[in-house]
Each structure stands twice: as C-alpha cells, then as structure tokens.
Design a protein around this motif. Sequence first.
Motif, mmCIF file in Angstrom:
data_model
loop_
_atom_site.group_PDB
_atom_site.id
_atom_site.type_symbol
_atom_site.label_atom_id
_atom_site.label_comp_id
_atom_site.label_asym_id
_atom_site.label_seq_id
_atom_site.Cartn_x
_atom_site.Cartn_y
_atom_site.Cartn_z
ATOM 1 N N ARG A 56 -1.767 22.628 -28.548
ATOM 2 C CA ARG A 56 -2.507 21.369 -28.655
ATOM 3 C C ARG A 56 -2.127 20.608 -29.918
ATOM 4 N NH1 ARG A 56 -8.756 22.049 -27.581
ATOM 5 N NH2 ARG A 56 -7.908 24.128 -27.604
ATOM 6 N N THR A 57 -1.822 21.327 -30.971
ATOM 7 C CA THR A 57 -1.482 20.686 -32.243
ATOM 8 C C THR A 57 0.019 20.515 -32.419
ATOM 9 O OG1 THR A 57 -1.449 22.809 -33.383
ATOM 10 C CG2 THR A 57 -3.541 21.586 -33.364
ATOM 11 N N GLY A 58 0.810 20.964 -31.413
ATOM 12 C CA GLY A 58 2.253 20.789 -31.491
ATOM 13 C C GLY A 58 2.979 21.887 -32.240
ATOM 14 N N ARG A 59 2.320 22.970 -32.552
ATOM 15 C CA ARG A 59 2.955 24.066 -33.285
ATOM 16 C C ARG A 59 3.481 25.152 -32.364
ATOM 17 N NH1 ARG A 59 -1.413 25.817 -37.464
ATOM 18 N NH2 ARG A 59 -2.624 25.697 -35.553
ATOM 19 N N LEU A 60 3.318 24.993 -31.035
ATOM 20 C CA LEU A 60 3.792 25.977 -30.078
ATOM 21 C C LEU A 60 4.548 25.238 -28.984
ATOM 22 C CD1 LEU A 60 3.727 28.913 -28.961
ATOM 23 C CD2 LEU A 60 1.680 28.252 -27.705
ATOM 24 N N VAL A 61 5.768 25.692 -28.721
ATOM 25 C CA VAL A 61 6.579 25.065 -27.693
ATOM 26 C C VAL A 61 6.367 25.802 -26.387
ATOM 27 C CG1 VAL A 61 8.923 24.478 -26.978
ATOM 28 C CG2 VAL A 61 8.302 24.400 -29.404
ATOM 29 N N LEU A 62 5.939 25.083 -25.354
ATOM 30 C CA LEU A 62 5.722 25.664 -24.040
ATOM 31 C C LEU A 62 6.882 25.319 -23.125
ATOM 32 C CD1 LEU A 62 1.959 24.796 -23.576
ATOM 33 C CD2 LEU A 62 2.950 26.957 -24.274
ATOM 34 N N PRO A 63 7.380 26.264 -22.350
ATOM 35 C CA PRO A 63 8.498 25.971 -21.442
ATOM 36 C C PRO A 63 8.041 25.114 -20.262
ATOM 37 C CG PRO A 63 7.715 28.214 -21.130
ATOM 38 C CD PRO A 63 6.968 27.651 -22.286
ATOM 39 N N ALA A 64 8.856 24.167 -19.876
ATOM 40 C CA ALA A 64 8.668 23.328 -18.693
ATOM 41 C C ALA A 64 7.250 22.780 -18.599
ATOM 42 C CB ALA A 64 9.021 24.111 -17.441
ATOM 43 N N VAL A 65 6.879 22.012 -19.577
ATOM 44 C CA VAL A 65 5.560 21.409 -19.572
ATOM 45 C C VAL A 65 5.566 20.205 -18.636
ATOM 46 C CG1 VAL A 65 3.823 20.256 -20.982
ATOM 47 C CG2 VAL A 65 5.120 22.162 -21.922
ATOM 48 N N ALA A 66 4.681 20.217 -17.672
ATOM 49 C CA ALA A 66 4.571 19.108 -16.730
ATOM 50 C C ALA A 66 3.823 17.953 -17.380
ATOM 51 C CB ALA A 66 3.833 19.575 -15.481
ATOM 52 N N GLU A 67 4.012 16.748 -16.811
ATOM 53 C CA GLU A 67 3.359 15.574 -17.391
ATOM 54 C C GLU A 67 1.833 15.646 -17.270
ATOM 55 O OE1 GLU A 67 4.862 11.909 -15.977
ATOM 56 O OE2 GLU A 67 6.936 12.525 -16.233
ATOM 57 N N ASP A 68 1.348 16.274 -16.212
ATOM 58 C CA ASP A 68 -0.094 16.330 -16.013
ATOM 59 C C ASP A 68 -0.716 17.573 -16.655
ATOM 60 O OD1 ASP A 68 1.049 18.147 -14.306
ATOM 61 O OD2 ASP A 68 -0.245 17.681 -12.605
#
Length: 69
Positions: free
Chosen positions: A3-15
């Motif tokens: 949520r704060t941008g400190r963790l990169v999630l793979p294949a994040v969808a727009e929704d």
Amino acid sequence: MARTGRLVLPAVAEDFGFAPIFVHQDPVAEPAPFADVLDVIRGEVTLRLDAATPAARIAEIVRALNAAG
C-alpha cells in the motif's frame, strides 16, 4: 507495505485494491442453568446426588465405584 509502495507485487492488475476483512464470530451459547441433581453413572449403576454435593465427596464416590469394578 504494498500500500505504501515498499513492496513490489507481481502482475498487479489495474483493479487491484485492498479490502477490509470482517470476521464473523458465532454467538456464544448461553450456559445451561445448573440442575438440582447430579447423576453419576457407572455401567448400569446410576447415583443421583444433590447438586450441592461437595466435589471432594463426588470424587470419593467415583473412586469407590471404580474400585468396585
């Protein structure tokens, strides 16, 4: 962290988003009211005692029943 941008999630969808989680707890069952009598059952023998019988006396009775067989 995502949520704060400190963790990169793979294949994040727009929704993709965060949703609150609600936990439903079953209501606690009301305890049954105390009975006036207490049944001690050993095999085919049933002893009906007053509910006010002290725990030590109940233990003595149970030990005697177990010793008897």
